[in-house]
Scaffold this motif. Structure first.
Motif, short mmCIF file in Angstrom:
data_model
loop_
_atom_site.label_atom_id
_atom_site.label_comp_id
_atom_site.label_asym_id
_atom_site.label_seq_id
_atom_site.Cartn_x
_atom_site.Cartn_y
_atom_site.Cartn_z
N GLY A 94 28.51 60.21 3.54
CA GLY A 94 27.96 61.02 4.62
C GLY A 94 29.03 61.85 5.30
O GLY A 94 28.82 63.01 5.66
N THR A 95 30.21 61.27 5.45
CA THR A 95 31.34 61.99 6.05
C THR A 95 31.73 63.18 5.20
O THR A 95 31.98 64.28 5.70
N THR A 116 43.80 70.08 9.02
CA THR A 116 44.48 68.79 8.89
C THR A 116 43.49 67.64 9.05
O THR A 116 43.50 66.68 8.27
N SER A 117 42.60 67.75 10.01
CA SER A 117 41.60 66.71 10.23
C SER A 117 40.67 66.59 9.02
O SER A 117 40.36 65.48 8.57
N ALA A 118 40.23 67.72 8.48
CA ALA A 118 39.32 67.71 7.33
C ALA A 118 39.95 67.05 6.11
O ALA A 118 39.33 66.21 5.47
N VAL A 119 41.17 67.41 5.81
CA VAL A 119 41.81 66.83 4.62
C VAL A 119 42.05 65.33 4.82
O VAL A 119 41.88 64.54 3.89
N ASN A 120 42.40 64.92 6.01
CA ASN A 120 42.57 63.49 6.28
C ASN A 120 41.26 62.73 6.15
O ASN A 120 41.21 61.64 5.57
N GLN A 121 40.18 63.32 6.68
CA GLN A 121 38.87 62.68 6.56
C GLN A 121 38.43 62.59 5.10
O GLN A 121 37.88 61.57 4.67
N TRP A 122 38.68 63.63 4.33
CA TRP A 122 38.29 63.65 2.93
C TRP A 122 39.02 62.55 2.16
O TRP A 122 38.42 61.79 1.39
N VAL A 123 40.32 62.44 2.39
CA VAL A 123 41.11 61.40 1.72
C VAL A 123 40.67 60.01 2.19
O VAL A 123 40.60 59.07 1.39
N ASP A 124 40.35 59.87 3.46
CA ASP A 124 39.85 58.59 3.97
C ASP A 124 38.55 58.19 3.27
O ASP A 124 38.35 57.02 2.94
N VAL A 125 37.66 59.16 3.03
CA VAL A 125 36.41 58.86 2.32
C VAL A 125 36.73 58.39 0.90
O VAL A 125 36.19 57.38 0.43
N ASP A 126 37.61 59.11 0.22
CA ASP A 126 37.98 58.71 -1.15
C ASP A 126 38.55 57.29 -1.17
O ASP A 126 38.21 56.50 -2.04
N GLU A 131 37.83 51.38 -2.14
CA GLU A 131 37.77 50.03 -1.59
C GLU A 131 36.39 49.42 -1.79
O GLU A 131 36.27 48.22 -2.07
N LEU A 132 35.34 50.23 -1.66
CA LEU A 132 33.98 49.74 -1.88
C LEU A 132 33.81 49.29 -3.33
O LEU A 132 33.25 48.22 -3.59
#
Length: 176
Positions: A94-95, A116-126, A131-132
Motif C-alpha cells: 500500500g505504501t 529523499t523521503s520517497a526513495v527511503n520509503q520505497w526501500v523500506d517497503v522492499d 522480511e515478510l
C-alpha cells in the motif's frame, strides 16, 4: 491509462506463466513503454489503483494455482495460508502504491526532501516484503514440502519482479 496498465501487467503476468512452465527468459519479452516526465496523462485515482491491485492479485493467484501441483490435502491447508500472506503483502505494498500515486500526481516535480523521503520509503517497503517472505518460509514449510515451498516463493518472486519491472518502466524518471 489504467486500461493500458492493466493490459500491460496482464501481458507480463501471462509471460510469467510461460516462463514458469519451462520456457527461457529470452522467450518472453515484456512490453515496456516508458513515458516521458512531461507526459500529460490523466492523474491516477485511488479507484484506478485499487482496480489494478485487485487485478494483479487475481492474476497472481491464477499463476500460483496453475503452477503449484498441490494434493487436495495440501491445497486445503495452502490456500488459506496464501490468502493471509497476500493480505500481509497488500498492506506492505500500500505504501508503494501511495508513493506511485503521489509521484504521478506531482508530475515528477519533487523537492529534494520529498525525493529523499520517497526513495527511503520505497526501500523500506522492499525490505519489509523481504522480511515478510522470510517470516512465511517456515509457515508454508509446515504445509508444503521443501521443494514445493521453494517453488511457491520462486513463482511469487518471479511475478513480483515482473510487476515491479512494469511499474518501474512506466513511471517517469525523476528530473535531477
Amino acid at each position: 491509462m489504467l486500461k493500458r496498465n492493466v493490459w500491460l501487467v496482464s501481458s507480463i503476468l501471462i509471460s510469467c506463466i510461460v516462463l514458469s512452465r519451462g520456457a527461457s527468459a529470452q522467450d518472453a519479452t515484456p512490453r515496456i513503454t516508458p513515458r516521458p516526465v512531461n507526459d500529460n496523462s490523466p492523474s491516477i485515482t485511488d479507484e484506478d489503483i485499487q482496480m489494478l491491485r485487485k487485478d494483479i492479485r487475481s492474476q497472481r493467484k491464477q499463476i500460483i494455482a496453475a503452477n503449484m501441483k498441490l494434493s487436495e490435502s495440501e491445497a486445503e491447508k495452502f490456500w488459506p495460508l496464501y490468502e493471509q500472506y497476500v493480505s500481509d503483502l497488500v498492506k506492505l505494498n500500500g505504501t508503494k502504491y501511495a508513493l506511485i500515486k503521489q509521484y504521478i500526481q506531482s508530475q515528477g516535480a519533487l523537492t529534494d526532501t520529498e525525493a529523499t523521503s520517497a526513495v527511503n520509503q520505497w526501500v523500506d517497503v522492499d525490505q519489509s516484503v523481504a522480511e515478510l517472505r522470510k517470516k512465511y518460509i517456515p509457515i508454508f514449510g509446515k504445509v508444503l514440502s521443501p521443494k514445493s515451498t521453494a517453488m511457491f516463493f520462486q513463482l511469487d518472486r518471479r511475478v513480483q519482479l515482473m510487476i515491479d519491472l512494469q511499474l518501474a518502466s512506466s513511471i517517469p524518471m525523476i528530473e535531477p
